[in-house]
Write a protein that holds these residues in place. Structure first.
Motif, PDB file in Angstrom:
ATOM      1  N   ALA A 151       0.825  -1.207   0.000  1.00 23.03           N
ATOM      2  CA  ALA A 151       0.000   0.000   0.000  1.00 23.03           C
ATOM      3  C   ALA A 151       0.863   1.262   0.000  1.00 23.03           C
ATOM      4  CB  ALA A 151      -0.928   0.005   1.212  1.00 23.03           C
ATOM      5  N   VAL A 159      -4.352   1.078  -3.017  1.00 20.17           N
ATOM      6  CA  VAL A 159      -5.164   2.070  -2.304  1.00 20.17           C
ATOM      7  C   VAL A 159      -6.099   2.818  -3.245  1.00 20.17           C
ATOM      8  CG1 VAL A 159      -5.105   4.135  -0.845  1.00 20.17           C
ATOM      9  CG2 VAL A 159      -3.370   2.351  -0.544  1.00 20.17           C
ATOM     10  N   LEU A 190      -2.619   3.058   5.504  1.00 19.32           N
ATOM     11  CA  LEU A 190      -3.546   4.150   5.223  1.00 19.32           C
ATOM     12  C   LEU A 190      -3.362   5.318   6.194  1.00 19.32           C
ATOM     13  CD1 LEU A 190      -6.846   2.242   4.324  1.00 19.32           C
ATOM     14  CD2 LEU A 190      -5.126   3.196   2.783  1.00 19.32           C
TER      15      LEU A 190
END
Length: 328
Positions: A151, A159, A190
């Protein structure tokens, strides 16, 4: 002391610091302070990685890692976990990862296993460490690290294209569960992609299919408690935004708190996250994690790691209800 060959290994194998800057990654910048903290974490991670590949022995690597300021030391050990796995993959090299986990690194085992996942993301599968020889409970953190790496460095695919599927198999068992563990790492990333802004992170999680939200919140909960970069009001807003996944968020935070207490790297933010996210003290949150740690013998259809996570979340929720009842 590290040798000329160690310095050469460091130069050849260490990723450039520029890879961790917010501008290069294209991540959200909440404010200069959050940006500086997240970039410092990236720099410390790479410093730990370099120590692991340059040192002449695991003990020497640990001597260098112990010089890192206490509040950032866990990130250095995470980088060292990656570096040790990469070091062991080289012809004629071995024992670096085992040495770290058996030495002072055992206090940072959560972080080291996460670092192993970074190495898995960068190495050909043939060169992955034999995960079957590692802790059957904590080995799942390697997939957390793998998911974080993907990610963080492949943000467009992992993402910005949240519905994309990424099949994965390993030799650690329970391959039906691997997407869950990887999602926990994506959720942790995130927090970085969103620049520690709880509103942005909540929106990012909402963009994924609903069945993935629980694992994503657990990962983000770990990051918000361990990495910080957020105020009390922002944490409270993040808890509110988690909605039905509030206790998954708390479970991830509890793991982060226990990791810091175990490694003696607890900071003021640790207590804040415990109170706001877990609804208890740091000591109590860590105690729940330790007390609920399962026996890994005779694991059934679901790995003991998942049972552990669910039990921690359930107990934190129960403690919260008990406290509310006592206050009424």
């Amino acid at each position: 002391m590290s040798t000329v060959f160690g310095a050469l290994r460091r130069r050849v194998l260490t990723p450039p610091v520029s890879e961790t800057t917010m501008e290069v990654r294209g991540f959200h910048v909440k404010n200069p302070q959050a940006k500086a903290r997240l970039e410092n974490i990236g720099e410390v991670f790479l410093q730990g990685y370099a120590y692991a590949v340059e040192a002449g022995s695991p003990a020497e690597a640990e001597d260098m890692l112990e010089t890192v300021p206490r509040d950032m030391r866990g990130f250095a050990y995470e980088g060292a976990g990656m570096g040790a796995a990469v070091y062991d993959s080289l012809p004629g090299h071995s024992g670096r990862l085992h040495g770290l986990l058996e030495g002072r690194g055992r206090h940072h085992d959560y972080m080291i296993y996460v670092g192993v996942g970074w190495a898995m993301a960068r190495l050909p599968k043939l060169l992955w460490p034999d995960i079957r020889k590692t802790d059957p409970l904590l080995r799942w953190l390697a997939l957390d690290g793998y998911g974080f790496h993907q990610a963080y460095f492949k943000t467009d695919s992992y993402v910005r294209t949240p519905a994309a599927e990424h099949p994965f198999r390993w030799h650690g068992g329970h391959n039906h569960y691997t997407p869950n563990a990887i999602d926990q790492g994506i959720g942790r990333a995130l927090w970085f992609v969103g620049g520690t802004d709880p509103d942005v992170v909540t929106e990012l999680i909402a963009s994924y299919p609903k069945e993935r939200h629980s694992d994503l919140y657990a990962g983000a909960g770990l990051a918000c408690a361990y990495a910080g970069g957020v105020s009390e009001d922002e944490l409270a807003r993040f808890v509110e935004g988690a909605g039905e996944h509030r206790w998954s968020l708390a479970q991830g935070s509890a793991f982060a708190i226990e990791a810091r207490i175990k490694a003696d790297t607890i900071i003021d933010h640790t207590h804040l996250a415990a109170r706001v996210v877990c609804g208890t003290t740091a000591e109590q949150a860590a105690s729940v994690c330790v007390g609920r740690r399962p026996d890994t013998r005779g694991q059934g259809d679901s790995p003991a790691y998942e049972s552990w996570r669910r039990d921690v979340a359930a107990e934190l929720a129960s403690l919260s209800l008990t406290r509310k009842g006592a206050d009424q």
